[in-house]
Design a protein around this motif. Sequence first.
Motif, PDB file in Angstrom:
ATOM      1  N   UNK A  95       0.826  -1.199   0.000  1.00  0.00           N
ATOM      2  CA  UNK A  95       0.000   0.000   0.000  1.00  0.00           C
ATOM      3  C   UNK A  95       0.865   1.255   0.000  1.00  0.00           C
ATOM      4  N   UNK A  96       1.946   1.233   0.788  1.00  0.00           N
ATOM      5  CA  UNK A  96       2.855   2.376   0.791  1.00  0.00           C
ATOM      6  C   UNK A  96       3.498   2.572  -0.570  1.00  0.00           C
ATOM      7  N   UNK A  97       3.860   1.467  -1.225  1.00  0.00           N
ATOM      8  CA  UNK A  97       4.449   1.555  -2.555  1.00  0.00           C
ATOM      9  C   UNK A  97       3.502   2.182  -3.569  1.00  0.00           C
ATOM     10  N   UNK A  98       2.214   1.845  -3.480  1.00  0.00           N
ATOM     11  CA  UNK A  98       1.231   2.431  -4.397  1.00  0.00           C
ATOM     12  C   UNK A  98       1.136   3.940  -4.192  1.00  0.00           C
ATOM     13  N   UNK A  99       1.070   4.352  -2.925  1.00  0.00           N
ATOM     14  CA  UNK A  99       0.963   5.785  -2.672  1.00  0.00           C
ATOM     15  C   UNK A  99       2.255   6.521  -2.989  1.00  0.00           C
ATOM     16  N   UNK A 100       3.382   5.863  -2.784  1.00  0.00           N
ATOM     17  CA  UNK A 100       4.653   6.475  -3.171  1.00  0.00           C
ATOM     18  C   UNK A 100       4.658   6.757  -4.673  1.00  0.00           C
ATOM     19  N   UNK A 101       4.177   5.790  -5.471  1.00  0.00           N
ATOM     20  CA  UNK A 101       4.120   5.985  -6.921  1.00  0.00           C
ATOM     21  C   UNK A 101       3.179   7.128  -7.283  1.00  0.00           C
ATOM     22  N   UNK A 102       2.005   7.177  -6.638  1.00  0.00           N
ATOM     23  CA  UNK A 102       1.053   8.247  -6.941  1.00  0.00           C
ATOM     24  C   UNK A 102       1.623   9.618  -6.577  1.00  0.00           C
ATOM     25  N   UNK A 103       2.275   9.700  -5.427  1.00  0.00           N
ATOM     26  CA  UNK A 103       2.855  10.976  -5.018  1.00  0.00           C
ATOM     27  C   UNK A 103       4.065  11.339  -5.866  1.00  0.00           C
ATOM     28  N   UNK A 104       4.792  10.345  -6.389  1.00  0.00           N
ATOM     29  CA  UNK A 104       5.946  10.629  -7.234  1.00  0.00           C
ATOM     30  C   UNK A 104       5.530  11.134  -8.609  1.00  0.00           C
ATOM     31  N   UNK A 105       4.387  10.684  -9.102  1.00  0.00           N
ATOM     32  CA  UNK A 105       3.913  11.115 -10.419  1.00  0.00           C
ATOM     33  C   UNK A 105       3.239  12.485 -10.351  1.00  0.00           C
ATOM     34  N   UNK A 106       2.490  12.743  -9.276  1.00  0.00           N
ATOM     35  CA  UNK A 106       1.646  13.938  -9.200  1.00  0.00           C
ATOM     36  C   UNK A 106       2.383  15.263  -9.406  1.00  0.00           C
TER      37      UNK A 106
END
Length: 466
Positions: free
Chosen positions: A283-294
């Motif tokens: 779950x942390x990895x998914x949010x890390x990806x979303x925050x890295x793209x945004x």
Amino acid sequence: MSQAHVDTVVPDAGPRVPTGESVATVAQRLDGLPLTWLHGAILAVCTFGLFTDIAEVALSNALAAIFSAPPHDMPRGGLALLLASVFAGGAVGAPVFGLLGDRIGRRRALQASLALMAVGSLAAALSPGPASLTLARALSGFAIGGFPPLAATYLTDVMPPRRRGAMLLVCTGLGSLGGAAVLGLVYALAPEPPLGVEPWRWALGLGAALALFGAGLFGLMPESPRWLALVGRRAEADHACRRFERAARIMPPPVADGAGPAPAPPVRAGFAALLADPGHRRRTGRFLALYAIAPWATLGFPLLSTVVMLQKGFRIHESLVFGALSLLGPPLGTTLTALVVDRLERRACLVALAAAMAAFGTVFAGASTFPVLVGAAIAFNTAASIYGGILAIYATELLPTPVRATALACAWAGGRVSAALAPIVLLPILAAFGAHAMFGAITLALVLSGLLLLRGPGGLSGRAVT
């Protein structure tokens, strides 16, 4: 609760208690409360801190215009480093403050973030040259990166479930006024700078004073009862709960006499819990990806839009007016969205907002008249602000209390890394290929975000968090 959560003692001061029962009891007491004046006070202090935080970030917009034109006319490489420094500092600071939030408490970590922000802002205001300014902005960024995820964590811990999303969006919306305020201040002081001191230095000095004042205000707020219960500080958790109950004019339960089940080991928290549980890691990895793209869209656009205005032939004072006007929409749009956000599905909202940003960015790239450019920028920045607010809600709801601050701050750090890279990559694209190419890169980032969201879980609108 999995075994991975109960096999490591969290070192901290205070009496040890049956942690699982204490956490559940505290959660029930908090979640059953109506919205009170104490919730409002916490919201106001978090919003004040976020106002200061966003003003510091938005000042980079003014610095981009000021240092790219005479008399400064900074080389492109130095300008890119200056713009990136605050985000590079945030990439390091966010996980550090996230760890502090799970180890020493949400409130104390928020105070530390604002205090360090004050030091960095004052150092930047007094900087004698570009190199020292860049270093001071990196120090400010270290603190700036920690505040937003900590504030979201704190609000998620204490707000009633039926109002949680609304309170986070109100904080985001009103806090985003800091961007327009600091650009307006720089513009207002530009014709006749007081004492001959450059306006951006006044803005940084005022930011230092506001950050220090905000740190003092947090000292008056209660610590998160969920966190106190989590680390086994039952007496303090009960005391904090009673503050909320008294604010709601609800009779607190009688003070426990110490009888009860045999003590259980305290819950594992922070990086230890994050690394031990595969579900937390995914779950942390998914949010890390979303925050890295945004940030390629949500920060890349406002950071470089004034430079695009200069490229389109507008003068520097017009670009500063544009920058201030373009930031007026987010506070109103985000605050109005708070009225309905707890009745909306988080994931669907985020996908729709990503599509809207792609459309508004395309309009901006092709426009040439001032009113159309301002309108497209206001629409883009409003959608971006709402996107950032709902993404924070979505993340904090799905990340459990033991890892909420650490995991969200790690994800936020990924965003700071991208935010640091964005001007370094997008500025050369803009210079070499024009606005359409730069917005093509921004649109690609938005498409990737949408695809990642569609594969993720739904949010917890109006439901209790774990």
